[in-house]
Scaffold this motif. Sequence first.
Motif, PDB file in Angstrom:
ATOM      1  N   GLN A   1     -74.880  20.728 -14.764  1.00 41.74           N
ATOM      2  CA  GLN A   1     -74.977  20.629 -16.220  1.00 41.74           C
ATOM      3  C   GLN A   1     -74.225  19.368 -16.629  1.00 41.74           C
ATOM      4  OE1 GLN A   1     -76.767  22.453 -18.267  1.00 41.74           O
ATOM      5  NE2 GLN A   1     -77.412  24.014 -16.785  1.00 41.74           N
ATOM      6  N   GLY A   2     -74.949  18.393 -17.125  1.00 44.96           N
ATOM      7  CA  GLY A   2     -74.350  17.097 -17.403  1.00 44.96           C
ATOM      8  C   GLY A   2     -73.739  16.976 -18.787  1.00 44.96           C
ATOM      9  N   GLY A   3     -73.209  15.793 -19.075  1.00 46.44           N
ATOM     10  CA  GLY A   3     -72.690  15.495 -20.404  1.00 46.44           C
ATOM     11  C   GLY A   3     -71.272  15.950 -20.661  1.00 46.44           C
ATOM     12  N   ARG A   4     -70.531  16.345 -19.648  1.00 50.88           N
ATOM     13  CA  ARG A   4     -69.157  16.812 -19.838  1.00 50.88           C
ATOM     14  C   ARG A   4     -68.167  15.708 -19.501  1.00 50.88           C
ATOM     15  NH1 ARG A   4     -68.490  23.101 -18.066  1.00 50.88           N
ATOM     16  NH2 ARG A   4     -70.495  23.863 -18.847  1.00 50.88           N
ATOM     17  N   GLN A   5     -67.126  15.584 -20.318  1.00 49.69           N
ATOM     18  CA  GLN A   5     -66.028  14.682 -19.985  1.00 49.69           C
ATOM     19  C   GLN A   5     -65.069  15.402 -19.044  1.00 49.69           C
ATOM     20  OE1 GLN A   5     -65.270  13.373 -24.326  1.00 49.69           O
ATOM     21  NE2 GLN A   5     -64.540  11.646 -23.111  1.00 49.69           N
TER      22      GLN A   5
ATOM     23  N   MET B   1     -84.832   9.194 -14.888  1.00 46.11           N
ATOM     24  CA  MET B   1     -83.782   9.727 -15.766  1.00 46.11           C
ATOM     25  C   MET B   1     -83.612   8.892 -17.037  1.00 46.11           C
ATOM     26  SD  MET B   1     -80.887  10.687 -12.901  1.00 46.11           S
ATOM     27  CE  MET B   1     -79.857  11.757 -13.928  1.00 46.11           C
ATOM     28  N   GLY B   2     -84.294   7.737 -17.103  1.00 40.35           N
ATOM     29  CA  GLY B   2     -84.216   6.908 -18.308  1.00 40.35           C
ATOM     30  C   GLY B   2     -83.503   5.591 -18.132  1.00 40.35           C
ATOM     31  N   ALA B   3     -83.043   5.278 -16.912  1.00 35.72           N
ATOM     32  CA  ALA B   3     -82.370   4.005 -16.667  1.00 35.72           C
ATOM     33  C   ALA B   3     -83.375   2.865 -16.722  1.00 35.72           C
ATOM     34  CB  ALA B   3     -81.669   4.025 -15.315  1.00 35.72           C
ATOM     35  N   GLN B   4     -82.877   1.683 -17.080  1.00 36.18           N
ATOM     36  CA  GLN B   4     -83.731   0.486 -17.123  1.00 36.18           C
ATOM     37  C   GLN B   4     -83.396  -0.375 -15.900  1.00 36.18           C
ATOM     38  OE1 GLN B   4     -83.292  -1.438 -20.938  1.00 36.18           O
ATOM     39  NE2 GLN B   4     -84.575   0.092 -21.954  1.00 36.18           N
ATOM     40  N   ILE B   5     -84.227  -0.270 -14.889  1.00 37.64           N
ATOM     41  CA  ILE B   5     -84.000  -0.955 -13.611  1.00 37.64           C
ATOM     42  C   ILE B   5     -85.320  -1.552 -13.139  1.00 37.64           C
ATOM     43  CG2 ILE B   5     -83.193  -0.719 -11.218  1.00 37.64           C
ATOM     44  CD1 ILE B   5     -81.752   1.856 -12.100  1.00 37.64           C
TER      45      ILE B   5
ATOM     46  N   SER C   1     -78.677   5.267 -25.289  1.00 40.01           N
ATOM     47  CA  SER C   1     -79.373   6.502 -24.933  1.00 40.01           C
ATOM     48  C   SER C   1     -78.786   7.003 -23.626  1.00 40.01           C
ATOM     49  CB  SER C   1     -80.885   6.286 -24.806  1.00 40.01           C
ATOM     50  OG  SER C   1     -81.172   5.358 -23.778  1.00 40.01           O
ATOM     51  N   SER C   2     -78.702   8.324 -23.505  1.00 39.93           N
ATOM     52  CA  SER C   2     -78.142   8.921 -22.295  1.00 39.93           C
ATOM     53  C   SER C   2     -79.234   9.086 -21.246  1.00 39.93           C
ATOM     54  CB  SER C   2     -77.533  10.294 -22.605  1.00 39.93           C
ATOM     55  OG  SER C   2     -76.480  10.180 -23.535  1.00 39.93           O
TER      56      SER C   2
END
Length: 434
Positions: free
Chosen positions: A7-11, A355-359, A376-377
């Motif tokens: 589960q992502g998005g955690r600090q 996942m949305g990365a620009q590569i 954007s995440s």
Amino acid sequence: MTAFEIQGGRQLQGTIQPQGAKNEALQVLCAVLLTDQKVTITNIPDILDVNMLIELLGDLGVEIERPSRDVCTFQAKSVNIDFLQSEVYKKKSGKLRGAVMLAGPLLARFGRTYLPQPGGDKIGRRRLDTHIRGFEKMGVDFSYSNDQKEFVLTAKNLHGTYLLLEEPSVTGTANIVMAAVLAKGTTTIYNAACEPYVQQLCKMLNRMGASISGIGSNLLVIEGVSSLQGCEHRLLADMIETGSFIALAAMTRSELTIKDADVQELGLMPETFRRLGIEFELKDNDIYVPAQDHYRISTFIDGSILTIYDHPWPGVSPDLLSVILVMATQAKGNVLIHQKMFESRLFFVDKLIEMGAQIVLCDPHRAVVMGLNRQSSLRGIRMSSPDIRAGVALLIAALSAEGKSVIENSDQIDRGYQDIDGRLNALGASIKRI
């Protein structure tokens, strides 16, 4: 086969200590075969690759005691060379690149060995030329068995020689050094690898009674001795884990302290992270990474796009480029990642793009990363770990992403990272084995 559900998005927040160095462990564990006396090694990482090599040593007849998770004592009084011809050995060693470094000690002490094609990560061609050509100049005869898919090496008269290595191979240097310490005469190795882990091996061998000078340089001189004794040796902290934790903190905006990181042995890694905009402080032997909302990639002095590439020590290790690439996806600015050594190590970027990365993957060795600057995440997806370093890079990406990710083939990550889910969960991550 296991998988990680993240589960992502955690600090994250807290203190974490790097494990003992995997790449050093694979070298010094092979060195225990050079003596019939007891050798004790501490700070051993409890990971699949290292445990498999320890198991192979036991199969060869080495007496092993493991009083605690990170301590092992070895005594190679009775070694069964014939085990190297067994199907069990071939199957196990075929999964482990580090098994090639058994050859040097076995040639030095017993005069023969068998060397299967290297196993480990599927990251491209991994030649054995440096090893075998070096052995050949020291008096080793070799042939290749097509039926068995292995090299057969014999050393009736192992002797010192002058060697100019074609490439500063770490495993090649380690293998030749271990053969040379018991060879007759003087061996000089020029263009030797001088990574801290090779230095550690040489220092350990000197404590065992070897005579190696030039440690830390690319010119090693080894005076052969008749025998070696036992010793105690402690592994350095794993610099690849250290770099992975810095990248993790940056990607997840986390405040982390990395304890006992052996900061004097990191080479150009700290400067490389600073050029990518990452803030951190070196405090004695620790690294403090503050929570950071944004980080900006530098350019070269003339304003051209920054290029990060792997290079022999003290340059950036090829094992770090995967996590550096992931970290760059949320930076401000662009960077060219150039993986010179292995032609298949950048093929995991298709998962990051999903996942949305620009590569842009230019070719098998180069990728241009255009940082999102947190506009954007990344988003969670289902993916598979192709190798150890790409696996932990994808884990870092998943921890920073929105939503749930699943990383299949997580055994690849376990090969190089000890209890990674438990240690990161203790910092506030949400990683579940499924």
